[in-house]
Design a protein around this motif. Structure first.
Motif, PDB file in Angstrom:
ATOM      1  N   TYR A 151       0.837  -1.204   0.000  1.00 42.31           N
ATOM      2  CA  TYR A 151       0.000   0.000   0.000  1.00 42.31           C
ATOM      3  C   TYR A 151       0.873   1.255   0.000  1.00 42.31           C
ATOM      4  O   TYR A 151       0.648   2.197  -0.774  1.00 42.31           O
ATOM      5  CB  TYR A 151      -0.930  -0.003   1.209  1.00 42.31           C
ATOM      6  N   HIS A 152       1.890   1.254   0.845  1.00 45.54           N
ATOM      7  CA  HIS A 152       2.805   2.398   0.885  1.00 45.54           C
ATOM      8  C   HIS A 152       3.494   2.584  -0.453  1.00 45.54           C
ATOM      9  O   HIS A 152       3.586   3.707  -0.974  1.00 45.54           O
ATOM     10  CB  HIS A 152       3.852   2.211   1.979  1.00 45.54           C
ATOM     11  N   ASP A 153       3.992   1.506  -1.038  1.00 48.28           N
ATOM     12  CA  ASP A 153       4.706   1.617  -2.312  1.00 48.28           C
ATOM     13  C   ASP A 153       3.805   2.175  -3.404  1.00 48.28           C
ATOM     14  O   ASP A 153       4.227   3.018  -4.205  1.00 48.28           O
ATOM     15  CB  ASP A 153       5.240   0.246  -2.743  1.00 48.28           C
ATOM     16  N   VAL A 154       2.553   1.709  -3.430  1.00 53.30           N
ATOM     17  CA  VAL A 154       1.637   2.139  -4.488  1.00 53.30           C
ATOM     18  C   VAL A 154       1.215   3.596  -4.290  1.00 53.30           C
ATOM     19  O   VAL A 154       1.300   4.413  -5.213  1.00 53.30           O
ATOM     20  CB  VAL A 154       0.397   1.207  -4.521  1.00 53.30           C
ATOM     21  N   VAL A 155       0.767   3.936  -3.092  1.00 57.65           N
ATOM     22  CA  VAL A 155       0.257   5.292  -2.854  1.00 57.65           C
ATOM     23  C   VAL A 155       1.374   6.329  -2.959  1.00 57.65           C
ATOM     24  O   VAL A 155       1.153   7.459  -3.424  1.00 57.65           O
ATOM     25  CB  VAL A 155      -0.454   5.362  -1.488  1.00 57.65           C
TER      26      VAL A 155
ATOM     27  N   PHE B 270      -7.129   4.344 -11.259  1.00 60.63           N
ATOM     28  CA  PHE B 270      -6.155   4.709 -10.222  1.00 60.63           C
ATOM     29  C   PHE B 270      -4.749   4.801 -10.816  1.00 60.63           C
ATOM     30  O   PHE B 270      -3.998   5.746 -10.532  1.00 60.63           O
ATOM     31  CB  PHE B 270      -6.202   3.683  -9.090  1.00 60.63           C
ATOM     32  N   VAL B 271      -4.384   3.852 -11.661  1.00 59.08           N
ATOM     33  CA  VAL B 271      -3.069   3.881 -12.305  1.00 59.08           C
ATOM     34  C   VAL B 271      -2.925   5.125 -13.173  1.00 59.08           C
ATOM     35  O   VAL B 271      -1.882   5.798 -13.158  1.00 59.08           O
ATOM     36  CB  VAL B 271      -2.853   2.601 -13.141  1.00 59.08           C
TER      37      VAL B 271
ATOM     38  N   LEU C  43       5.163   2.534 -13.692  1.00 61.73           N
ATOM     39  CA  LEU C  43       4.523   1.304 -14.150  1.00 61.73           C
ATOM     40  C   LEU C  43       5.293   0.065 -13.701  1.00 61.73           C
ATOM     41  O   LEU C  43       4.688  -0.965 -13.362  1.00 61.73           O
ATOM     42  CB  LEU C  43       4.375   1.323 -15.671  1.00 61.73           C
ATOM     43  N   ASP C  44       6.605   0.145 -13.689  1.00 65.85           N
ATOM     44  CA  ASP C  44       7.412  -0.977 -13.194  1.00 65.85           C
ATOM     45  C   ASP C  44       7.108  -1.253 -11.722  1.00 65.85           C
ATOM     46  O   ASP C  44       6.952  -2.415 -11.311  1.00 65.85           O
ATOM     47  CB  ASP C  44       8.904  -0.681 -13.374  1.00 65.85           C
ATOM     48  N   ARG C  45       7.053  -0.183 -10.931  1.00 62.95           N
ATOM     49  CA  ARG C  45       6.761  -0.344  -9.498  1.00 62.95           C
ATOM     50  C   ARG C  45       5.363  -0.913  -9.279  1.00 62.95           C
ATOM     51  O   ARG C  45       5.145  -1.768  -8.403  1.00 62.95           O
ATOM     52  CB  ARG C  45       6.890   1.007  -8.789  1.00 62.95           C
ATOM     53  N   LEU C  46       4.408  -0.436 -10.059  1.00 68.17           N
ATOM     54  CA  LEU C  46       3.038  -0.933  -9.935  1.00 68.17           C
ATOM     55  C   LEU C  46       2.948  -2.402 -10.319  1.00 68.17           C
ATOM     56  O   LEU C  46       2.251  -3.181  -9.655  1.00 68.17           O
ATOM     57  CB  LEU C  46       2.107  -0.095 -10.818  1.00 68.17           C
TER      58      LEU C  46
END
Length: 428
Positions: A201-205, A318-319, A373-376
């Motif tokens: 969650y932290h990485d995405v937000v 969201f993306v 996009l890589d992180r997601l």
């Protein structure tokens, strides 16, 4: 002549209870402020749902000075075509005003145009996936704080005793915004990610922060993001005259003076959450005063976002929001640096400054969004299940998503350029 205002509900879902509640808020506005209220329902729901809405509207009690307008997409499209023709603009503009896909900015832009055509001095927006709090058995209507000062010099509100932390240098500018936030569920339906894996969650937000922010600042942003005013219920009124922090208000609970939305529309990006928040930043950065109050609306999520078709569609929105921030952070930084110079000598927003910033942002290197996009992809695959399935969709659509994120910015600049002619055409 009484002031006219537009209380607006854009919706694409069943919301009979919300329509009834908005009509009650309209009646409250008439009783308390003696205004003419145009209750505007922009209905993109399926035909059976629209029919239910019409039955609810037909059963509403007659309230003097409250006029209800219900417009389905066909009716909206007809009006917009007439407007575009009258303004002598390209018919291609229709796709920016009424696109075939979901657009939070476009639906609000239509409200702005129809409100201008009705001669309204302000637009007060609500959402169909929210409801009013109750206090002592009575609904807590935000319009209580929205109507008294919108469009009037901030100094008048201060002289009347309204609490303020506004710099006296801004006191003669008009109050251009009034808003509060929400309580209840997160404004973005991603709480499941936080429950499944707080680290993911932290990485995405954190991806909606600029990439060069320090980790501590990103952690603070993640902790604050999408939480609104928390969960504490309303107990009594508080309001402050200030430069309203965009993080303290929500578009389900907002009112704008016509001098803002008749100058600059919202981004018409499709399938992108957060595309309707730009004016909050513009009003703040241009040093236009606003009212920040605490009549927060109660937020909830409707089930369609978690269905087999609704889930990937919502996650894609969201993306796209995260990718859009590559460009909007650039624009926000320049608006902040420009400050009051965003206004002309009459304290009106200068649209040409905004379009210049937008065009400049489209020259940015897309590498940062490739990194996002890589992180997601990594994050969604860690979650497994339907999130991992969505990661496969992301992988297939990478190039398309990158292209859309940039072209949405160009389309926004095009709409701003056409906006003065559209507003002028509404007068006739």
């Amino acid at each position: 002549m009484k002031h006219r205002i537009c209380l607006c509900l854009p919706t694409n879902r069943a919301c009979p209870t919300t329509i009834t509640a908005l009509h009650q808020e309209a009646a409250y506005a008439v009783r308390r402020f003696d205004v003419d209220v145009h209750l505007l329902i922009l209905d993109s729901a399926a035909a059976p749902t629209r029919a239910d809405h019409l039955r609810v509207i037909a059963a509403l009690p007659d309230v003097p000075q409250v006029t209800v307008h219900h417009m389905d997409e066909d009716q909206q499209r007809t009006r917009l075509r007439e407007l575009i023709t009258s303004a002598d603009l390209s018919s291609d503009l229709l796709d920016l005003l009424l696109p075939p896909a979901v657009s939070y900015g476009a639906c609000t832009n239509r409200a702005f145009l129809f409100a201008a055509a009705l001669g309204c001095r302000s637009v007060h927006r609500r959402d169909s996936d929210s409801t009013y709090q109750l206090h002592a058995g009575q609904p807590v209507f935000p319009i209580h704080h929205e109507l008294p000062w919108l469009g009037r010099p901030a100094a008048e509100a201060t002289a009347a005793g309204l609490r303020t932390d506004l710099d006296p240098a801004h006191a003669q500018r008009p109050v251009s915004l009034a808003g509060a936030s929400f309580i209840g569920e997160l404004s973005v339906d991603i709480a499941e990610i936080r429950r499944l894996d707080p680290a993911v969650y932290h990485d995405v937000v954190s991806l909606w922060a600029p990439s060069d922010w320090p980790e501590e600042r990103k952690r603070d942003l993640v902790a604050e993001s999408f939480t609104g005013a928390g969960t504490a219920p309303f107990t009594g009124d508080r309001s402050t005259l200030t430069l309203v922090d965009p993080m303290r208000v929500d578009m389900c609970n907002i009112a704008f003076d016509r001098a803002v939305y008749e100058r600059v529309p919202l981004p018409p990006a499709t399938e992108t959450i957060g595309s309707d928040y730009f004016l909050l930043h513009l009003v703040h950065d241009a040093t236009l005063p606003g009212i920040l109050h605490n009549r927060h609306i109660e937020n909830f999520h409707t089930p369609e976002r978690r269905t087999p078709t609704g889930f990937p569609a919502y996650q894609r929105r969201f993306v796209k929001f995260l990718l859009s921030m590559r460009y909007f952070h650039h624009v926000y930084d320049r608006m902040t640096a420009t400050g009051a110079a965003l206004l002309d000598d009459d304290d009106r927003v200068r649209p040409d400054r905004i379009t210049a910033f937008l065009h400049d942002s489209t020259t940015l290197d897309p590498t940062e969004n490739i990194w996002r996009l890589d992180r997601l992809d990594t994050s969604y695959r860690k979650l497994g299940g339907r999130y991992a399935e969505f990661a496969e969709q992301l992988s297939e659509e990478r190039d398309q998503l990158l292209t859309e994120a940039a072209s949405d910015i160009t389309a926004y600049a095009d709409l701003i350029d056409a906006w003065p002619a559209l507003i002028k055409a509404t007068r006739t």
